[in-house]
Write an enzyme that holds these catalytic residues in place. Structure first.
Site, PDB file in Angstrom:
ATOM      1  N   TYR A   1     -16.064 -61.415  12.293  1.00  0.00           N
ATOM      2  CA  TYR A   1     -15.238 -60.240  11.372  1.00  0.00           C
ATOM      3  C   TYR A   1     -15.984 -59.687  11.240  1.00  0.00           C
ATOM      4  O   TYR A   1     -15.869 -58.271  11.264  1.00  0.00           O
ATOM      5  CB  TYR A   1     -14.036 -60.970  11.181  1.00  0.00           C
ATOM      6  CG  TYR A   1     -12.960 -60.355  10.757  1.00  0.00           C
ATOM      7  CD1 TYR A   1     -12.224 -60.235  12.005  1.00  0.00           C
ATOM      8  CD2 TYR A   1     -11.984 -59.562   9.795  1.00  0.00           C
ATOM      9  CE1 TYR A   1     -11.150 -58.501  11.844  1.00  0.00           C
ATOM     10  CE2 TYR A   1     -11.470 -58.724   9.862  1.00  0.00           C
ATOM     11  CZ  TYR A   1     -10.995 -58.565  10.701  1.00  0.00           C
ATOM     12  OH  TYR A   1      -9.467 -57.480  10.270  1.00  0.00           O
TER      13      TYR A   1
ATOM     14  N   SER B   1     -11.535 -52.402   8.353  1.00  0.00           N
ATOM     15  CA  SER B   1     -11.456 -53.824   7.552  1.00  0.00           C
ATOM     16  C   SER B   1     -11.595 -53.788   6.831  1.00  0.00           C
ATOM     17  O   SER B   1     -13.150 -53.396   5.857  1.00  0.00           O
ATOM     18  CB  SER B   1     -10.988 -55.124   8.551  1.00  0.00           C
ATOM     19  OG  SER B   1     -10.771 -56.147   7.218  1.00  0.00           O
TER      20      SER B   1
END
Length: 264
Positions: free
Chosen positions: A165, A151
């Site tokens: 995350y 990501s």
């Protein structure tokens, strides 16, 4: 392969691919793209109904599909998924790890087990799947393609409770680079696709014509040179590239599918 026939570099027809998290947003993109490109698929997901839906869709495209109703929750599950590919099709050529999760909370409000669960789903399971695939691909002796999902948050922080995350995706980047170095001589390439916000069931609200969505979207788009949010189609080209011979000289690479978000 000839430079006068460049499209042949992207030909994956007849290859076998394992896609985990196949019922998720990126997993469904991967399944549709590789099915349309002629791969034989083993699709793995925890939701039996959602798995059947994407598997049936891929069969309608015209490819052979085997369903595995399981998550890559531990070593045994990951080894079993790879074994299922070999049982069904004789070899594993492509692994796409599209499984994972995010849980959002400020650090002073996040339970340690929450942090651990995100790290386990995004990092440990990626590592275990890459290990299982590596063993099989080495035994075949014909190389292979491992595609992880990172990501933009592996590179950039986020103010809204993303410590787990961001840390997990930075770790996926580290695995990608380390395995790219380790496996380079074997013919196995290891790369990651790192999207920013793209259209999915979880982000659909950001695309809506509401005041809240417009405020959030406009603020985000000030950082995106392309001036729009991502669409599933924006992930298709990078995936096919990293799954095919076209990327044979690329390994340990993080490919940002982000409209230029991480460039500025």
């Amino acid at each position: 392969m000839s430079l006068t026939n460049p499209l042949s570099m992207f030909d994956v027809s007849g290859k076998t691919a394992l896609i985990t998290g196949a019922s998720g947003a990126f997993g469904m993109v991967a399944a549709r793209v590789l099915a349309g490109a002629g791969c034989k698929l083993v699709l793995a997901a925890g939701s039996a109904d959602a798995l059947k839906d994407i598997a049936d869709e891929c069969r309608e495209i015209g490819t052979d599909v085997t369903e595995v109703n399981a998550r890559p929750s531990d070593e045994a599950a990951c080894e079993a998924m790879v074994a299922e590919v070999v049982k069904a099709y004789g070899a594993l050529d492509i692994l796409v790890v599209a499984s994972g999760m995010n849980k959002v909370a400020k650090i002073d409000e996040m339970a340690p087990e929450t942090f651990t669960s995100v790290m386990d789903a995004n990092v440990t399971q990626s590592w275990l799947l890459a290990r299982a695939a590596t063993r099989q691909m080495k035994a075949q002796g014909t190389g292979g393609k491992i595609v992880l999902v990172s990501s933009a948050r592996g590179l950039l922080g986020h103010p809204a409770g993303y410590t787990a995350y961001c840390a997990s995706k930075a770790a996926v980047d580290g695995i990608t680079k380390a395995l790219g170095c380790e496996l380079g001589p074997t013919g196995i390439t290891v790369n990651a696709i790192a999207p920013t916000v793209f259209r999915s069931p979880l982000t659909a609200w950001m695309f809506e014509d509401t005041d809240q969505a417009k405020t959030v979207r406009d603020g985000f788009l000030t950082r995106v040179p392309k001036g729009r949010l991502g669409e599933p189609e924006d992930l298709a080209g990078p995936l096919l590239f990293l799954s095919s011979k076209a990327s044979d000289f690329y390994t340990g690479h993080i490919l940002y599918a982000d409209g230029g978000y991480t460039a500025g």
